[in-house]
Design a protein around this motif. Structure first.
Motif, PDB file in Angstrom:
ATOM      1  N   GLN A  46      57.612  27.949  29.325  1.00  0.00           N
ATOM      2  CA  GLN A  46      57.298  29.120  28.495  1.00  0.00           C
ATOM      3  C   GLN A  46      55.860  29.037  28.022  1.00  0.00           C
ATOM      4  O   GLN A  46      55.458  28.081  27.378  1.00  0.00           O
ATOM      5  CB  GLN A  46      58.231  29.182  27.302  1.00  0.00           C
ATOM      6  N   GLN A  47      55.054  30.025  28.395  1.00  0.00           N
ATOM      7  CA  GLN A  47      53.660  30.033  28.005  1.00  0.00           C
ATOM      8  C   GLN A  47      53.568  30.534  26.582  1.00  0.00           C
ATOM      9  O   GLN A  47      53.951  31.659  26.288  1.00  0.00           O
ATOM     10  CB  GLN A  47      52.850  30.915  28.940  1.00  0.00           C
ATOM     11  N   GLN A  48      53.036  29.740  25.683  1.00  0.00           N
ATOM     12  CA  GLN A  48      52.971  30.108  24.284  1.00  0.00           C
ATOM     13  C   GLN A  48      51.591  30.599  23.874  1.00  0.00           C
ATOM     14  O   GLN A  48      51.449  31.159  22.802  1.00  0.00           O
ATOM     15  CB  GLN A  48      53.359  28.910  23.429  1.00  0.00           C
ATOM     16  N   VAL A  49      50.584  30.367  24.696  1.00  0.00           N
ATOM     17  CA  VAL A  49      49.230  30.829  24.416  1.00  0.00           C
ATOM     18  C   VAL A  49      48.737  31.592  25.640  1.00  0.00           C
ATOM     19  O   VAL A  49      48.636  31.016  26.709  1.00  0.00           O
ATOM     20  CB  VAL A  49      48.278  29.651  24.105  1.00  0.00           C
ATOM     21  N   LYS A  50      48.461  32.881  25.450  1.00  0.00           N
ATOM     22  CA  LYS A  50      48.016  33.727  26.540  1.00  0.00           C
ATOM     23  C   LYS A  50      46.518  33.984  26.418  1.00  0.00           C
ATOM     24  O   LYS A  50      46.047  34.404  25.358  1.00  0.00           O
ATOM     25  CB  LYS A  50      48.790  35.048  26.549  1.00  0.00           C
ATOM     26  N   GLN A  51      45.804  33.757  27.506  1.00  0.00           N
ATOM     27  CA  GLN A  51      44.343  33.840  27.505  1.00  0.00           C
ATOM     28  C   GLN A  51      43.871  34.884  28.499  1.00  0.00           C
ATOM     29  O   GLN A  51      44.419  35.003  29.586  1.00  0.00           O
ATOM     30  CB  GLN A  51      43.757  32.466  27.866  1.00  0.00           C
ATOM     31  N   SER A  52      42.844  35.641  28.101  1.00  0.00           N
ATOM     32  CA  SER A  52      42.268  36.643  28.995  1.00  0.00           C
ATOM     33  C   SER A  52      40.783  36.816  28.699  1.00  0.00           C
ATOM     34  O   SER A  52      40.334  36.557  27.571  1.00  0.00           O
ATOM     35  CB  SER A  52      42.979  37.986  28.811  1.00  0.00           C
ATOM     36  N   PRO A  53      39.987  37.225  29.693  1.00  0.00           N
ATOM     37  CA  PRO A  53      40.346  37.433  31.095  1.00  0.00           C
ATOM     38  C   PRO A  53      40.433  36.107  31.827  1.00  0.00           C
ATOM     39  O   PRO A  53      40.097  35.062  31.286  1.00  0.00           O
ATOM     40  CB  PRO A  53      39.180  38.273  31.599  1.00  0.00           C
ATOM     41  N   GLN A  54      40.855  36.139  33.069  1.00  0.00           N
ATOM     42  CA  GLN A  54      40.900  34.923  33.883  1.00  0.00           C
ATOM     43  C   GLN A  54      39.502  34.507  34.311  1.00  0.00           C
ATOM     44  O   GLN A  54      39.229  33.324  34.495  1.00  0.00           O
ATOM     45  CB  GLN A  54      41.771  35.144  35.121  1.00  0.00           C
ATOM     46  N   SER A  55      38.629  35.488  34.468  1.00  0.00           N
ATOM     47  CA  SER A  55      37.255  35.181  34.841  1.00  0.00           C
ATOM     48  C   SER A  55      36.348  36.290  34.331  1.00  0.00           C
ATOM     49  O   SER A  55      36.801  37.422  34.101  1.00  0.00           O
ATOM     50  CB  SER A  55      37.116  35.031  36.357  1.00  0.00           C
ATOM     51  N   LEU A  56      35.090  35.950  34.135  1.00  0.00           N
ATOM     52  CA  LEU A  56      34.119  36.958  33.758  1.00  0.00           C
ATOM     53  C   LEU A  56      32.730  36.530  34.209  1.00  0.00           C
ATOM     54  O   LEU A  56      32.424  35.342  34.292  1.00  0.00           O
ATOM     55  CB  LEU A  56      34.166  37.234  32.251  1.00  0.00           C
ATOM     56  N   ILE A  57      31.939  37.545  34.495  1.00  0.00           N
ATOM     57  CA  ILE A  57      30.554  37.333  34.902  1.00  0.00           C
ATOM     58  C   ILE A  57      29.657  38.023  33.878  1.00  0.00           C
ATOM     59  O   ILE A  57      29.905  39.174  33.516  1.00  0.00           O
ATOM     60  CB  ILE A  57      30.285  37.906  36.314  1.00  0.00           C
ATOM     61  N   VAL A  58      28.663  37.314  33.399  1.00  0.00           N
ATOM     62  CA  VAL A  58      27.765  37.868  32.378  1.00  0.00           C
ATOM     63  C   VAL A  58      26.324  37.525  32.765  1.00  0.00           C
ATOM     64  O   VAL A  58      26.066  36.479  33.378  1.00  0.00           O
ATOM     65  CB  VAL A  58      28.120  37.305  30.985  1.00  0.00           C
ATOM     66  N   GLN A  59      25.435  38.409  32.431  1.00  0.00           N
ATOM     67  CA  GLN A  59      24.024  38.157  32.694  1.00  0.00           C
ATOM     68  C   GLN A  59      23.470  37.198  31.640  1.00  0.00           C
ATOM     69  O   GLN A  59      23.935  37.181  30.476  1.00  0.00           O
ATOM     70  CB  GLN A  59      23.230  39.459  32.667  1.00  0.00           C
TER      71      GLN A  59
END
Lengths: 111, 113
Positions: free
Chosen positions: A1-14
């Motif tokens: 059971q996942q108790q901590v949900k994180q988002s996004p899975q990936s991101l690109i930033v300048q």
């Protein structure tokens, strides 16, 4: 059971931009919320952490915002640099120093 | 101050074989943790020791995984027999005491073929 949900899975930033990573939890018994930074081939390293009685904590270019009522917290990386390119994990702690980690966010900072 | 040491760094075995990982925590750290990190996921706690006693092993698959921390310092994690789904990075961490910051080692990458 996942108790901590994180988002996004990936991101690109300048370079110079702001990176924002969000986490949500369900268990109100968590008493400490750290963020870890992990580079390829290395173990996670503590970046910054917050307790639930504080709404914001800032250390250099890194800021945690904490919303206890919404059971959400986020990491903001200001003035992102190529050296910040890594995978970031939020976590939540139960008594006894038992950490539950989110799924991770891979951040790529483009020069 | 030396960090958490782990060996080997990489291991490739066939399914049904056995494997063991070794961890040497930061000197003076009483609490030691083993985590499993599957590719693309966050670390999952397998077992936690306080000195040489087990604090929490609720997520350790005890039918195939075992761990010990003799004399309250070094620790070994063993898998016997290994399954394909055991392919992961096994991270060791230590903290001075319970409720203190955890310091992670570089991990052992296990590939089960």
């Amino acid at each position: 059971q996942q108790q901590v949900k994180q988002s996004p899975q990936s991101l690109i930033v300048q370079k110079g931009g702001i990176s924002i990573i969000n986490c949500a939890y369900e268990n109100t018994a968590f008493d400490y919320f750290p963020w870890y930074q992990q580079f390829p081939g290395k173990g996670p390293a503590l970046l910054i952490a917050i307790r639930p009685d504080v709404s914001e904590k800032k250390e250099g270019r890194f800021t945690i915002s904490f919303n206890k009522s919404a059971k959400q917290f986020s990491l903001h990386i200001m003035d992102s640099q190529p050296g910040d390119s890594a995978t970031y994990f939020c976590a939540a702690r139960l008594g006894g120093n038992k950490l539950t980690f989110g799924g991770g966010t891979r951040v790529l900072v483009k020069p | 101050e030396a960090g958490v040491a782990q060996s080997p760094r990489y291991k490739i075995i066939e399914k049904r074989q056995s494997v063991a990982f070794w961890c040497n925590p930061i000197s003076g750290h009483a609490t030691l943790y083993w985590y499993q990190q599957i590719l693309g996921q966050g670390p999952k706690l397998l077992i936690q020791f306080q000195n040489n006693g087990v604090v929490d092993d609720s997520q350790l698959p005890k039918d195939r995984f075992s761990a010990e921390r003799l004399k309250g310092v070094d620790s070994t994690l063993k898998i016997q027999p290994a399954k394909l789904e055991d392919s992961a990075v096994y991270l060791c961490a230590s903290s001075w005491r319970l409720a203190y910051e955890q310091y992670f080692g570089p991990g052992t990458r296990l590939t089960v073929t």
